[in-house]
Design a protein around this motif. Structure first.
Motif, PDB file in Angstrom:
ATOM      1  N   UNK A 172       0.870  -1.185   0.000  1.00 14.95           N
ATOM      2  CA  UNK A 172       0.000   0.000   0.000  1.00 14.95           C
ATOM      3  C   UNK A 172       0.903   1.230   0.000  1.00 14.95           C
ATOM      4  N   UNK A 173       0.856   1.968  -1.067  1.00 18.74           N
ATOM      5  CA  UNK A 173       1.728   3.139  -1.205  1.00 18.74           C
ATOM      6  C   UNK A 173       0.886   4.413  -1.283  1.00 18.74           C
ATOM      7  N   UNK A 174       1.245   5.382  -0.465  1.00 23.10           N
ATOM      8  CA  UNK A 174       0.559   6.677  -0.519  1.00 23.10           C
ATOM      9  C   UNK A 174       1.278   7.547  -1.543  1.00 23.10           C
ATOM     10  N   UNK A 175       0.528   8.058  -2.481  1.00 23.34           N
ATOM     11  CA  UNK A 175       1.099   8.920  -3.525  1.00 23.34           C
ATOM     12  C   UNK A 175       0.369  10.275  -3.475  1.00 23.34           C
ATOM     13  N   UNK A 176       0.897  11.234  -4.199  1.00 26.51           N
ATOM     14  CA  UNK A 176       0.248  12.542  -4.268  1.00 26.51           C
ATOM     15  C   UNK A 176       0.092  12.931  -5.728  1.00 26.51           C
ATOM     16  N   UNK A 177      -1.055  13.522  -6.050  1.00 26.13           N
ATOM     17  CA  UNK A 177      -1.200  13.968  -7.434  1.00 26.13           C
ATOM     18  C   UNK A 177      -0.590  15.370  -7.567  1.00 26.13           C
ATOM     19  N   UNK A 178      -0.704  15.940  -8.745  1.00 20.43           N
ATOM     20  CA  UNK A 178      -0.034  17.212  -9.013  1.00 20.43           C
ATOM     21  C   UNK A 178      -0.516  18.318  -8.079  1.00 20.43           C
ATOM     22  N   UNK A 179      -1.753  18.205  -7.613  1.00 17.82           N
ATOM     23  CA  UNK A 179      -2.281  19.250  -6.724  1.00 17.82           C
ATOM     24  C   UNK A 179      -1.941  18.971  -5.260  1.00 17.82           C
TER      25      UNK A 179
END
Lengths: 139, 131
Positions: free
Chosen positions: A80-87
Motif C-alpha cells: 500500500x503506497x501513498x502517492x500525491x497527485x499534481x495538486x
C-alpha cells in the motif's frame, strides 16, 4: 436480497507520531520494509518527517481495513503506497498481494484523507467497489 | 543460539517494544489481547528479534505460520469459522487453543502468545541453521 452494484467499505486508523518516531530511530535500516522508497523520500524532505511517516502508516492500516485484509498472506506493508497527485491530493497505489486481493473484491477506487495534529496522525480510506475487475492497481 | 536463548530474546523484544515488565510478557500472554500490541508494535518486536537473533520475520509471516499454507477456503468455512483441518494445524502452532472452540480465522492472531512467537522464531532459527 441481491447486493447493490456499488458498495463502499470504510477504514480509519490513528497512529501516535511519537510511536513511529521511536520505530524510525531504532530501526532506520528496516524502514524500507514498511515504506516505499518514494514515501521515504517524500517524508525525508519534510520538516516534520515523523508526522508524515505516521500519517502514511495510518493510511496503510486504513486502506487494509477498507479493502478487508489483515496481516495475512504474503502481504507487505509496501503493497500500500501513498502517492500525491499534481495538486498535492493524497491517493493510493496498490502493489503485490494487496492489489490482488483488491481486484478479487472488486475494489475499483480508493479515496484517502490524511491529517495530523497534536502528536497524532489519522487516515481515512473509502474503498469503492463494483464487480470484481481486472483493474491493474500497480502503476 | 539455543531454543532457550531464542525464547529469552523474544521476551526481551516484547518487553522492549511494548514497555511491559518481564512478568507481564510471560509465555502465555497474548501479544494483542493481553499485552495490547498493535501492528506497529508487532513490527517493532519483529525488528528487535531480527537484530538479536538474526531471524528475519515479516509481519505477514505470522499469518502464514498460523495458517500453515492451508488455502483460505479450506482453513475456514463460508462464515469465516476455522475448519476441522484448520484446527488440526492450529494444534501444532498454537496448542493452547481450546479444541472445541469456534474460532474466527480473522481473529485467531489475537490468541497468538509470546510462547507461540518464540516457537516460531526457534523453528525459523533451526531451519536457517540447517540450511
Amino acid at each position: 436480497m441481491p447486493e447493490p452494484d456499488l458498495r463502499i467499505r470504510v477504514g480509519v486508523d490513528i497512529v501516535g507520531v511519537e510511536r513511529i518516531a521511536r520505530l524510525a530511530s531504532e530501526h532506520l535500516a528496516r524502514l524500507d520494509t514498511v515504506f516505499t522508497a518514494a514515501e521515504l523520500e517524500y517524508c525525508s524532505r519534510k520538516r516534520r518527517r515523523d508526522d508524515h511517516l505516521a500519517a502514511r502508516f495510518a493510511a496503510k492500516e486504513a486502506v487494509l481495513k477498507a479493502v478487508g485484509t489483515g496481516l495475512r498472506k504474503r502481504m507487505q506493508w509496501t503493497d500500500v503506497e501513498v502517492v500525491r497527485d499534481a495538486s498535492g491530493r493524497p491517493g493510493v497505489r496498490l502493489h503485490g498481494e494487496v492489489a490482488a486481493i483488491a481486484r478479487r473484491k472488486g475494489v475499483a477506487r480508493i479515496e484517502l484523507s490524511l491529517s495530523h495534529s497534536a502528536g497524532l496522525a489519522m487516515a481515512g480510506a473509502i474503498a469503492i467497489c463494483s464487480e470484481p475487475s481486472d483493474r491493474e492497481w500497480a502503476a | 543460539m539455543s531454543t532457550t536463548d531464542v525464547h529469552k530474546a523474544v521476551q526481551e523484544a516484547v518487553v522492549g517494544a511494548l514497555g511491559v515488565s518481564e512478568d507481564e510478557a510471560s509465555p502465555d500472554a497474548t501479544l494483542m489481547d493481553d499485552l495490547g500490541a498493535e501492528s506497529i508494535d508487532l513490527l517493532d518486536i519483529l525488528f528487535r528479534i531480527e537484530r538479536s537473533t538474526g531471524v528475519k520475520i515479516a509481519a505477514s509471516d505470522l499469518g502464514d505460520y498460523i495458517q500453515g499454507g492451508i488455502p483460505d477456503d479450506r482453513f475456514s468455512d463460508d462464515n469465516g469459522i476455522i475448519s476441522a483441518e484448520g484446527l488440526e494445524h492450529l494444534k501444532t502452532v498454537m496448542p493452547q487453543l481450546d479444541e472445541g472452540a469456534s474460532l474466527e480465522a480473522e481473529h485467531v492472531i489475537q490468541h497468538f502468545t509470546v510462547q507461540n512467537l518464540g516457537d516460531m522464531v526457534a523453528q525459523r532459527a533451526a531451519a536457517g541453521a540447517g540450511a
